[in-house]
Motif scaffolding. Structure first.
Motif, mmCIF file in Angstrom:
data_model
loop_
_atom_site.group_PDB
_atom_site.id
_atom_site.type_symbol
_atom_site.label_atom_id
_atom_site.label_comp_id
_atom_site.label_asym_id
_atom_site.label_seq_id
_atom_site.Cartn_x
_atom_site.Cartn_y
_atom_site.Cartn_z
ATOM 1 N N ALA A 81 0.855 -1.191 0.000
ATOM 2 C CA ALA A 81 0.000 0.000 0.000
ATOM 3 C C ALA A 81 0.889 1.238 0.000
ATOM 4 C CB ALA A 81 -0.917 0.011 1.222
ATOM 5 N N ASP A 82 0.648 2.169 -0.911
ATOM 6 C CA ASP A 82 1.434 3.400 -0.952
ATOM 7 C C ASP A 82 1.225 4.202 0.324
ATOM 8 O OD1 ASP A 82 2.313 2.761 -3.488
ATOM 9 O OD2 ASP A 82 0.750 3.926 -4.495
ATOM 10 N N PHE A 83 2.306 4.807 0.813
ATOM 11 C CA PHE A 83 2.176 5.643 2.009
ATOM 12 C C PHE A 83 3.114 6.832 1.908
ATOM 13 C CE2 PHE A 83 6.066 3.641 3.388
ATOM 14 C CZ PHE A 83 6.654 4.564 4.245
ATOM 15 N N GLU A 84 2.789 7.837 2.690
ATOM 16 C CA GLU A 84 3.652 9.003 2.839
ATOM 17 C C GLU A 84 3.650 9.416 4.298
ATOM 18 O OE1 GLU A 84 2.016 11.918 0.249
ATOM 19 O OE2 GLU A 84 0.242 12.289 1.479
ATOM 20 N N ALA A 85 4.769 9.974 4.745
ATOM 21 C CA ALA A 85 4.886 10.343 6.157
ATOM 22 C C ALA A 85 5.744 11.590 6.302
ATOM 23 C CB ALA A 85 5.485 9.198 6.964
ATOM 24 N N VAL A 86 5.434 12.372 7.325
ATOM 25 C CA VAL A 86 6.186 13.584 7.638
ATOM 26 C C VAL A 86 6.387 13.648 9.146
ATOM 27 C CG1 VAL A 86 6.226 16.099 7.578
ATOM 28 C CG2 VAL A 86 5.243 14.830 5.659
ATOM 29 N N ASP A 87 7.623 13.852 9.562
ATOM 30 C CA ASP A 87 7.951 14.094 10.969
ATOM 31 C C ASP A 87 8.612 15.465 11.076
ATOM 32 O OD1 ASP A 87 7.097 11.574 11.532
ATOM 33 O OD2 ASP A 87 9.000 10.841 12.330
ATOM 34 N N ALA A 88 8.294 16.167 12.148
ATOM 35 C CA ALA A 88 8.961 17.440 12.420
ATOM 36 C C ALA A 88 9.176 17.553 13.925
ATOM 37 C CB ALA A 88 8.143 18.621 11.907
ATOM 38 N N PHE A 89 10.289 18.144 14.300
ATOM 39 C CA PHE A 89 10.597 18.284 15.722
ATOM 40 C C PHE A 89 11.342 19.590 15.947
ATOM 41 C CE2 PHE A 89 13.407 17.795 19.392
ATOM 42 C CZ PHE A 89 12.509 17.378 20.362
ATOM 43 N N ALA A 90 11.017 20.266 17.045
ATOM 44 C CA ALA A 90 11.720 21.488 17.424
ATOM 45 C C ALA A 90 11.803 21.553 18.939
ATOM 46 C CB ALA A 90 10.998 22.726 16.882
ATOM 47 N N SER A 91 12.958 21.954 19.450
ATOM 48 C CA SER A 91 13.119 22.069 20.900
ATOM 49 C C SER A 91 14.024 23.249 21.221
ATOM 50 C CB SER A 91 13.697 20.788 21.497
ATOM 51 O OG SER A 91 15.037 20.584 21.064
ATOM 52 N N TYR A 92 13.852 23.741 22.452
ATOM 53 C CA TYR A 92 14.679 24.835 22.944
ATOM 54 C C TYR A 92 15.070 24.527 24.376
ATOM 55 C CZ TYR A 92 16.139 29.431 24.585
ATOM 56 O OH TYR A 92 16.857 30.462 25.139
ATOM 57 N N GLY A 93 16.366 24.498 24.625
ATOM 58 C CA GLY A 93 16.861 24.244 25.965
ATOM 59 C C GLY A 93 17.413 25.505 26.601
ATOM 60 N N PHE A 94 17.037 25.740 27.830
ATOM 61 C CA PHE A 94 17.534 26.907 28.560
ATOM 62 C C PHE A 94 17.789 26.485 30.011
ATOM 63 C CE2 PHE A 94 12.989 26.723 28.409
ATOM 64 C CZ PHE A 94 12.526 27.076 29.670
ATOM 65 N N GLU A 99 18.427 24.263 32.883
ATOM 66 C CA GLU A 99 18.121 22.852 33.122
ATOM 67 C C GLU A 99 16.785 22.450 32.520
ATOM 68 O OE1 GLU A 99 18.328 22.906 37.363
ATOM 69 O OE2 GLU A 99 20.483 22.436 37.405
ATOM 70 N N ASN A 100 16.232 23.301 31.668
ATOM 71 C CA ASN A 100 14.892 23.076 31.129
ATOM 72 C C ASN A 100 14.934 22.898 29.611
ATOM 73 O OD1 ASN A 100 13.393 24.008 33.754
ATOM 74 N ND2 ASN A 100 14.815 25.662 33.249
ATOM 75 N N THR A 101 13.973 22.116 29.089
ATOM 76 C CA THR A 101 13.810 21.955 27.648
ATOM 77 C C THR A 101 12.325 21.890 27.321
ATOM 78 O OG1 THR A 101 15.886 20.729 27.389
ATOM 79 C CG2 THR A 101 14.255 20.499 25.643
ATOM 80 N N VAL A 102 11.900 22.662 26.330
ATOM 81 C CA VAL A 102 10.529 22.591 25.826
ATOM 82 C C VAL A 102 10.614 22.138 24.368
ATOM 83 C CG1 VAL A 102 9.561 24.316 27.382
ATOM 84 C CG2 VAL A 102 10.587 25.040 25.220
ATOM 85 N N SER A 103 9.624 21.353 23.933
ATOM 86 C CA SER A 103 9.674 20.825 22.572
ATOM 87 C C SER A 103 8.276 20.648 22.013
ATOM 88 C CB SER A 103 10.411 19.487 22.539
ATOM 89 O OG SER A 103 9.680 18.485 23.225
ATOM 90 N N VAL A 104 8.212 20.601 20.683
ATOM 91 C CA VAL A 104 6.976 20.304 19.970
ATOM 92 C C VAL A 104 7.321 19.329 18.857
ATOM 93 C CG1 VAL A 104 7.272 22.333 18.503
ATOM 94 C CG2 VAL A 104 5.025 21.247 18.685
ATOM 95 N N SER A 105 6.488 18.323 18.667
ATOM 96 C CA SER A 105 6.724 17.329 17.620
ATOM 97 C C SER A 105 5.448 17.118 16.824
ATOM 98 C CB SER A 105 7.205 16.007 18.220
ATOM 99 O OG SER A 105 6.267 15.488 19.141
ATOM 100 N N TYR A 106 5.627 16.776 15.546
ATOM 101 C CA TYR A 106 4.499 16.484 14.663
ATOM 102 C C TYR A 106 4.782 15.180 13.941
ATOM 103 C CZ TYR A 106 1.302 16.789 10.678
ATOM 104 O OH TYR A 106 0.354 16.518 9.725
ATOM 105 N N ASN A 107 3.849 14.242 14.011
ATOM 106 C CA ASN A 107 3.983 12.939 13.357
ATOM 107 C C ASN A 107 2.772 12.700 12.464
ATOM 108 O OD1 ASN A 107 5.986 10.615 15.172
ATOM 109 N ND2 ASN A 107 5.936 12.821 15.521
ATOM 110 N N TYR A 108 3.028 12.402 11.191
ATOM 111 C CA TYR A 108 1.940 12.147 10.240
ATOM 112 C C TYR A 108 2.312 10.993 9.332
ATOM 113 C CZ TYR A 108 -1.018 12.679 6.116
ATOM 114 O OH TYR A 108 -1.877 12.434 5.068
ATOM 115 N N LEU A 109 1.422 10.025 9.203
ATOM 116 C CA LEU A 109 1.579 8.924 8.257
ATOM 117 C C LEU A 109 0.218 8.567 7.702
ATOM 118 C CD1 LEU A 109 3.773 5.759 8.475
ATOM 119 C CD2 LEU A 109 1.349 5.520 7.921
ATOM 120 N N SER A 110 0.129 8.442 6.390
ATOM 121 C CA SER A 110 -1.117 8.048 5.728
ATOM 122 C C SER A 110 -0.796 6.968 4.713
ATOM 123 C CB SER A 110 -1.760 9.250 5.033
ATOM 124 O OG SER A 110 -2.940 8.856 4.350
#
Length: 313
Positions: free
Chosen positions: A229-242, A244-255
């Motif tokens: 079955a044909d599929f496509e997928a996209v992952d994206a990730f971004a984080s910022y550390g300051f 002792e702390n780190t905040v991040s956002v991630s995106y996961n897509y597969l169809s």
């Protein structure tokens, strides 16, 4: 040919490991691991995702040109779905090999060639790395695998072969650092199911990442076939550390065509605090698909909340 390749791989592993056992240099061998308590809340249903990992790895110089290497790592989890809690053990790494000036060759349970590439975006504490696990050759790790890896300056090249009888295949990956802060990569992986050729799969990958101080931004695009079955997928990730702390956002897509059970579509936010060997983190995943009910795989289609703490030793 597959039988011959596997026999040669086992012979290589044996020859490399025997000299290493003959004389152990404690300075070149280390033990470590982690104890991690995690709880997941999905659709008002709580589940425990705690785990323990134990590992050991070492190197032994056979001569000026060859260094034997080896690593093992086991993960212990608890199965709370039964009346009596039981323990489950998974082998994450178990390999042996040799390092030379021309690259490193290892055999066993270990990373695939494209793992270097998929790790561009598989960086979150919990909510990342969902889109590449359905194909043996593109998964994070695989059994009965030969891996060749070499880095020359800004160029990294990996090649792997999966020799397990039920699912054999392999992959290639090349990565290049355009700048100290910018790296691009491309890869290909394929798996052939011996019992049912209709379950064979392949994937083409392109990835890039940018790092600068506490900033990390990365992306991964995949396209191929999943069980024909044909599929496509996209992952994206971004984080910022300051600090002792780190905040991040991630995106996961597969169809995937005709394989909707494997579809993934979500965005997730996480926060972690890291103090030496101790980490505490929390995250929330927002499902973006039409079906947001829990229970599919790793709750891939449901909103989820995760909280955890980890001690690394």
């Amino acid at each position: 040919m597959k039988t011959i390749n596997k026999a040669l791989s086992l012979t290589l592993a044996t020859l490399v490991s025997m000299p290493a056992l003959a004389e152990v240099n404690s300075e070149d061998f280390s033990f470590g691991g982690r104890v991690e308590a995690r709880g997941v809340l999905a659709d008002s249903s709580f589940s425990d995702a705690s785990r323990v990992r134990l590992n050991g790895q070492g190197k032994h110089a056979i001569n000026d040109d060859i260094t034997a290497v080896g690593k093992f790592e086991y993960e212990l989890t608890q199965d709370n779905d039964t009346a009596a809690t039981t323990n489950q053990t998974k082998t994450r790494y178990l390999y042996v090999g040799a390092e030379t000036a021309y690259g490193t060759v290892t055999y066993g349970t270990q990373d695939n060639a494209v793992t270097y590439l998929t790790n561009f975006t598989d960086m979150a504490e919990y909510f990342s790395g969902y889109t590449n696990e359905e194909i043996t050759a593109s998964g994070d790790r695989a059994e009965d695998t030969i891996l060749y890896s070499v880095t020359k300056g800004d160029l990294t090249f990996n090649a792997s072969a999966n020799l397990k009888a039920a699912e054999n295949g392999g992959g290639l990956m090349v990565a290049y650092k355009l700048l100290p802060s910018v790296e691009v990569s491309a890869g290909y992986a394929a798996t052939e199911a011996a019992k049912d050729e209709s379950n064979s799969s392949d994937v083409y990958m392109l990835g890039a990442r940018y790092t600068n101080g506490g900033i990390l931004v990365s992306g991964l695009v995949q396209k191929g076939t999943l069980a024909d079955a044909d599929f496509e997928a996209v992952d994206a990730f971004a984080s910022y550390g300051f600090g002792e702390n780190t905040v991040s956002v991630s995106y996961n897509y597969l169809s995937a065509d005709d394989q909707s059970a494997d579809d993934v579509n979500f965005v997730a936010f996480e926060y972690g605090r890291y103090i030496g060997d101790v980490a505490a983190y929390a995250g929330y995943k927002v499902a973006l698909g039409d079906d947001t009910s829990a229970g599919h795989g790793n709750n891939g289609n449901a909103d989820e909340f995760i909280v955890g703490a980890r001690y690394t030793f």
